[in-house]
Design a protein around this motif. Sequence first.
Motif, short mmCIF file in Angstrom:
data_model
loop_
_atom_site.label_atom_id
_atom_site.label_comp_id
_atom_site.label_asym_id
_atom_site.label_seq_id
_atom_site.Cartn_x
_atom_site.Cartn_y
_atom_site.Cartn_z
N GLN A 126 0.83 -1.21 0.00
CA GLN A 126 0.00 0.00 0.00
C GLN A 126 0.86 1.26 0.00
O GLN A 126 0.59 2.22 -0.71
CB GLN A 126 -0.94 0.00 1.21
CG GLN A 126 -2.04 -1.01 1.12
CD GLN A 126 -2.82 -1.14 2.42
OE1 GLN A 126 -2.52 -0.49 3.42
NE2 GLN A 126 -3.84 -1.99 2.41
N TRP A 127 1.91 1.25 0.79
CA TRP A 127 2.81 2.40 0.84
C TRP A 127 3.50 2.62 -0.50
O TRP A 127 3.59 3.75 -0.99
CB TRP A 127 3.85 2.21 1.95
CG TRP A 127 4.83 3.34 2.01
CD1 TRP A 127 4.64 4.56 2.61
CD2 TRP A 127 6.13 3.37 1.43
NE1 TRP A 127 5.75 5.34 2.42
CE2 TRP A 127 6.68 4.63 1.71
CE3 TRP A 127 6.88 2.45 0.70
CZ2 TRP A 127 7.96 5.00 1.29
CZ3 TRP A 127 8.15 2.82 0.28
CH2 TRP A 127 8.68 4.08 0.57
N LEU A 128 3.99 1.53 -1.11
CA LEU A 128 4.64 1.65 -2.43
C LEU A 128 3.67 2.21 -3.47
O LEU A 128 4.05 3.06 -4.28
CB LEU A 128 5.18 0.29 -2.88
CG LEU A 128 6.45 -0.19 -2.19
CD1 LEU A 128 6.73 -1.64 -2.57
CD2 LEU A 128 7.64 0.68 -2.56
N VAL A 132 3.10 6.63 -7.48
CA VAL A 132 2.53 7.92 -7.87
C VAL A 132 3.64 8.86 -8.32
O VAL A 132 3.53 9.55 -9.33
CB VAL A 132 1.72 8.53 -6.70
CG1 VAL A 132 1.35 9.97 -6.98
CG2 VAL A 132 0.48 7.70 -6.45
N ALA A 133 4.73 8.88 -7.59
CA ALA A 133 5.85 9.77 -7.95
C ALA A 133 6.47 9.36 -9.27
O ALA A 133 6.91 10.20 -10.05
CB ALA A 133 6.90 9.75 -6.84
N GLU A 134 6.53 8.07 -9.56
CA GLU A 134 7.10 7.62 -10.82
C GLU A 134 6.15 7.86 -11.99
O GLU A 134 6.59 8.09 -13.11
CB GLU A 134 7.49 6.15 -10.73
CG GLU A 134 8.72 5.93 -9.88
CD GLU A 134 9.19 4.49 -9.87
OE1 GLU A 134 8.63 3.67 -10.61
OE2 GLU A 134 10.13 4.21 -9.13
N LEU A 161 -0.47 15.85 -16.66
CA LEU A 161 -0.06 14.48 -16.91
C LEU A 161 -1.27 13.57 -16.79
O LEU A 161 -1.95 13.56 -15.78
CB LEU A 161 1.02 14.06 -15.92
CG LEU A 161 1.73 12.77 -16.23
CD1 LEU A 161 2.46 12.88 -17.57
CD2 LEU A 161 2.73 12.45 -15.16
N THR A 162 -1.55 12.84 -17.86
CA THR A 162 -2.68 11.91 -17.84
C THR A 162 -2.16 10.51 -18.08
O THR A 162 -0.97 10.31 -18.31
CB THR A 162 -3.69 12.28 -18.94
OG1 THR A 162 -3.06 12.08 -20.20
CG2 THR A 162 -4.18 13.70 -18.81
N ALA A 163 -3.08 9.53 -18.09
CA ALA A 163 -2.67 8.15 -18.33
C ALA A 163 -2.08 8.00 -19.73
O ALA A 163 -1.23 7.17 -19.97
CB ALA A 163 -3.86 7.22 -18.16
N ALA A 164 -2.51 8.83 -20.68
CA ALA A 164 -2.00 8.75 -22.04
C ALA A 164 -0.67 9.47 -22.19
O ALA A 164 -0.02 9.37 -23.21
CB ALA A 164 -3.02 9.34 -23.00
#
Length: 188
Positions: free
Chosen positions: A111-113, A119-121, A165-168
Amino acid sequence: MGRLVVGISELVEHWTVLDDELELVAGKRGPTRLGFALLLKHSTRYGRFLRGRAELVDEVVGYVARQVGMPASELRLYAWAGRTIEYHRAQICDHLGFWVCGVVDAEKVTQWLAAEIAVAERHPAPPAARPPGPRTARRCSGCTCAPTAKSAWTGVSLVDRPQTLTAAGLRGGSRKLEVNTSAAAGCC
């Protein structure tokens, strides 16, 4: 590979047996006292257990041996396999606060990862804008002539617009190159 030489500052900083560690060592006798102390200090220094005597530098063995009141030669009698070292490892893990990761621990780490690292990556910070050099500015403005001593660029700047920044991938936003060509004498 040759053995490393350990300086006095490293010995004092990383291999000094502290008071709470001396209490753990005090219950041991004979070669197990020195072996346990070295196993403990190595674990706190490197975050893993020793595999054998070959990993230790003689200066370290001598320094720790003096602290626990044992001759350094006693280490050759320490059992590097068996129940004793397994018990020592368990005591050290308990002292340092390590435990075997269970299902609940693995779920917490997952969960932490997912929340922090993934999210940061997925949303990296945009790279810092750098003004282009003269060749880059010419390419961007459509000029193909070679740089000359007479041609000088006086006003080159990058203007950043917000990005999403989006999923695409990156959408929206732009980077506009503004060039003042008034001083670019001889430019086609």
